[in-house]
Enzyme design. Structure first.
Site, PDB file in Angstrom:
ATOM      1  N   HIS A 461     -12.193  -7.431  68.815  1.00 32.59           N
ATOM      2  CA  HIS A 461     -12.650  -8.667  69.476  1.00 32.59           C
ATOM      3  C   HIS A 461     -12.108  -8.734  70.908  1.00 32.59           C
ATOM      4  CE1 HIS A 461     -13.550 -13.123  69.488  1.00 32.59           C
ATOM      5  NE2 HIS A 461     -12.638 -13.070  70.440  1.00 32.59           N
ATOM      6  N   GLU A 462     -10.810  -8.579  71.032  1.00 40.06           N
ATOM      7  CA  GLU A 462     -10.202  -8.695  72.363  1.00 40.06           C
ATOM      8  C   GLU A 462     -10.692  -7.578  73.285  1.00 40.06           C
ATOM      9  OE1 GLU A 462      -8.942 -11.393  73.088  1.00 40.06           O
ATOM     10  OE2 GLU A 462      -8.553 -12.155  71.072  1.00 40.06           O
ATOM     11  N   HIS A 465     -13.800  -8.578  75.010  1.00 39.43           N
ATOM     12  CA  HIS A 465     -13.547  -9.383  76.214  1.00 39.43           C
ATOM     13  C   HIS A 465     -13.144  -8.471  77.374  1.00 39.43           C
ATOM     14  CE1 HIS A 465     -13.933 -13.356  74.528  1.00 39.43           C
ATOM     15  NE2 HIS A 465     -12.938 -13.224  73.677  1.00 39.43           N
ATOM     16  N   HIS A 468     -16.019  -6.687  78.941  1.00 43.09           N
ATOM     17  CA  HIS A 468     -16.774  -7.658  79.743  1.00 43.09           C
ATOM     18  C   HIS A 468     -16.125  -7.802  81.132  1.00 43.09           C
ATOM     19  CE1 HIS A 468     -18.836 -11.924  79.539  1.00 43.09           C
ATOM     20  NE2 HIS A 468     -19.438 -11.114  80.371  1.00 43.09           N
TER      21      HIS A 468
HETATM   22 ZN   LIG Z   1     -12.464 -14.457  71.994  1.00 45.75          ZN
END
Ligand SMILES: [Zn+2]
Length: 673
Positions: A461-462, A465, A468
């Site tokens: 998940h991290e 980010h 991105h």
């Molecule tokens: Zn998040």
């Protein structure tokens, strides 16, 4: 320059930066920027993008570069000195931010730039200007003087009332304890919870165990305590916190709730919105409150039958009616009986280094990027690492730090933050750099740290980010990477990456048994995958209940009508809840996300982004999860654009159509694959 925080010629000088540098650096920089701004506005009679917006973007960039290590270090080091420095500096920064957002001359200058933008101006330039103008409007800068000062007053009162809302919850929780002499009454609780309860009793000079009302304890009791009346007692305490139903009514949040709703409504009206829901959505991908309500109702309609079936299964297993305080407990029992999954056995397959290598492989596979650890970069702690990132062409595109293990003083949880944003202005360029922080169990004596599958999902998940942040191609920092992306789309790249942590092909490469090196066996993966769906529909309905309550509350508020918050909650529950909630339940009084946090009229964002993430991942499943062309399109249309484009249009350009909810329903086991 003697203050190392002000040296932004390269990566932050972590070896030299100390708490005493913070306030002087900030004061110096802000003073310089104030006079620069005066000069800019004085000389810019016919401002254009390069003469006004670019230097302002540069100033914002510089400020964020100086502030980023401060906010980072107080989070990861957490020493008293760093916290004090941070707390002293924060009001200085906030005041400067308010000053800029309230500067009417600056707003007029942006408006001139906007009307002078040529028809063929690049989309990113248009967006940077449009977002700045939007934010000026939302800050009430162009209001007549009287309204402007009322708006400011509302914002200050709101901030104080929201803080009071949170303090009431905290104080009410702190005041609650429950003492036990007999361990039999605590049967089923994990050793860790019991140890904490024993330590808490000792701290208060008592024997036995003292339960407190913090989230980890509450969650452990609801999930593991065999004693049903203990679960009910904790449930009662939890759902009446800071309410009129609690024994301690001095922390009752009822008044705060009414006040917060009234103030938000008034502020929204002042800047031209019918209600606060409209104000909130002005910065989001969803367009109207009705659209959000319809979205939630559609999800509910599809999930209800599956949730009812899950509840039936739990009823059968427990041999009794399921009350709210039985749900977590029965679900846990179901998982153990049905899937016989042991977290301990699973962990053996996920040494942290193997997982990270596999994750880097995956990113290389998808986007052609490569990662190289660089131990010459100075960090803030021995656990921290730096990686430089190159594109398939071999060009450097950025870098990031990791700091993966829990230690005392470090803020809990996992997060990504920017260290440096991407910038390319008037011939000066910087590459993006970020921080990826987790709180995994530290390595044992043999130097090995093993992750649970939940941890693996967290780091994926991290990392979403982080990609991105790193893969952006936008030149203007205010809309580069994660900046300027609508709130309800920010979790798309991260939740999208989570899906890969549920793929056997990926996990095979991310795993290697701590003793044998053997990758995760197929049958163990199968049970893991099945367990993903346990209780998924019930959890979906619960999130819909919270989100529907939040959006309706903020959309339907009318100052002249004596509206009952609890009445809306009752209506929402009658519509979507499968469990009967007791009359004493006061969900709103402890709902910090919407009354004290940033999720007001935005709680739906969790589900919204999840739908986007599942639907985007389905495009990969359709083409093969490592399909280069799909990955390239995702990178180009979603990961690279920052806040430079209309996000729905960008999504349609990636997917060929608008997002659909089917993929999330399939992924949650609500409809058949
Ligand atoms: Zn998040």
């Amino acid at each position: 320059m003697s203050n190392p925080l002000l040296d932004t010629s390269s990566l932050p000088r972590f070896a030299d930066i100390a708490p005493e540098h913070v306030v002087p650096a900030l004061e110096h920089l802000i003073a310089t920027q104030r006079s620069k701004l005066v000069d800019l506005l004085a000389t810019a009679t016919e401002p254009d993008f390069d003469s006004l917006v670019a230097p302002l973007e540069d100033m914002e960039h510089e400020l964020s570069r100086v502030w980023s290590p401060v906010s980072h270090l107080q989070g990861v080091l957490g020493s008293r000195e760093w916290r004090d420095a941070y707390n002293e500096a924060l009001p200085i920064l906030t005041e400067y931010g308010t000053e800029l957002s309230q500067n009417a001359h600056l707003q007029q200058a942006y408006a001139s730039v906007d009307s002078a933008l040529p028809d063929d101006a690049p989309e990113a330039r248009r967006s940077a200007v449009a977002q700045a103008l939007r934010d000026f409007r939302l800050a009430g800068v162009d209001l007549p003087d009287e309204d402007k000062s009322r708006f400011k007053e509302i914002m200050q009162t709101l901030a104080a009332t929201q803080a009071d809302f949170d303090h009431n919850i905290q104080d009410a929780s702190d005041a609650w304890t429950l003492h036990f002499d007999q361990i039999e009454n605590l049967a089923g609780l994990p050793a860790q919870t019991l140890e904490r309860a024993a330590a808490e009793a000792a701290r208060c000079d008592r024997d036995g165990w003292l339960l407190t009302l913090d989230f980890p304890t509450y969650h452990a009791v609801m999930t593991h305590a065999d004693n049903r009346s203990l679960r009910e007692t904790l449930y009662h305490a939890w759902v009446t916190r800071a309410s009129d139903q609690s024994a301690n009514v001095q922390w009752d949040n009822s008044g705060n709730i009414d006040k917060i709703l009234a103030l938000r409504h008034e502020a929204a009206n002042l800047v031209g919105f019918q209600n606060y829901a409209g104000y909130s959505l002005a910065t989001k991908m969803a367009e109207t409150p009705d659209q959000v309500v319809d979205f939630l109702r559609e999800l509910a309609a599809h999930s209800r039958a599956a949730a009812a079936a899950e509840l039936d299964e739990l009823r059968e297993l427990g041999g009794m009616a399921i009350e709210p305080w039985d749900l977590g407990y029965c679900l846990e029992k179901l998982k153990q009986e049905k899937f016989s999954l042991s977290n301990e056995a699973l962990r053996q397959y996920f040494p942290v280094a193997t997982v990270i290598d596999g994750l880097f492989d995956l990113a290389s596979n998808l986007y052609g990027v490569t990662f190289k650890r660089d131990d010459s970069v100075i960090t803030w702690h021995d656990d921290a690492r730096f990686y430089s990132v190159r594109d398939s062409s071999g060009d450097e595109i950025g870098g990031f730090y990791t700091d993966l293990f829990a230690r005392s003083g470090k803020r809990t949880g996992a997060w990504v933050d920017d260290c440096i944003n991407r910038k390319n202005l008037n011939g000066h360029a910087t590459l993006p750099v970020g921080y990826l922080v987790c709180n995994f169990a530290p390595p044992d004596e043999t130097g090995r740290s093993l992750l649970t599958h939940d941890d693996v999902v967290t780091v994926f998940h991290e990392f979403g980010h982080m990609l991105h942040h790193l893969l952006t191609r936008i030149d203007y920092p205010s809309i580069a990477g994660i900046n300027g992306v609508p709130w309800d789309a920010v979790e798309l790249p991260s939740q999208f990456m989570e899906n890969f942590a549920w793929s056997f092909e990926v996990l095979e490469r991310c795993s290697g048994h701590a003793k044998t090196g053997e990758p995760l066996p197929r049958d163990l993966f199968g049970r893991l995958e099945d367990s993903r769906h346990a209780g998924a529909a019930l959890a979906m309905m619960r999130q819909i209940e919270l989100a529907l309550f939040d959006i309706r509350l903020h959309a339907e508020y009318q100052p002249s009508v004596d509206m009952s918050v609890l009445q809306i909650l009752d209506e929402v529950r009658a519509e979507v809840s499968l469990l009967q909630h007791p009359g004493y339940n006061r969900l709103p009084h402890g709902f910090s996300h919407i009354f004290a946090g940033g999720y007001a009229a935005g709680y739906y964002s969790y589900k919204w982004a999840e739908v986007l993430a599942a639907d985007a991942y389905a495009a990969f499943e359709e083409a093969g999860i490592f399909d280069a062309e799909t990955a390239q399109r995702f990178r180009h249309e979603i990961l690279e654009i920052g806040g430079s484009r209309d996000f729905m249009q960008a999504y349609v350009d990636f997917r060929g159509r608008k997002p659909e909810i089917d993929a999330l329903l399939r992924q949650s086991g609500i409809v058949a694959e």
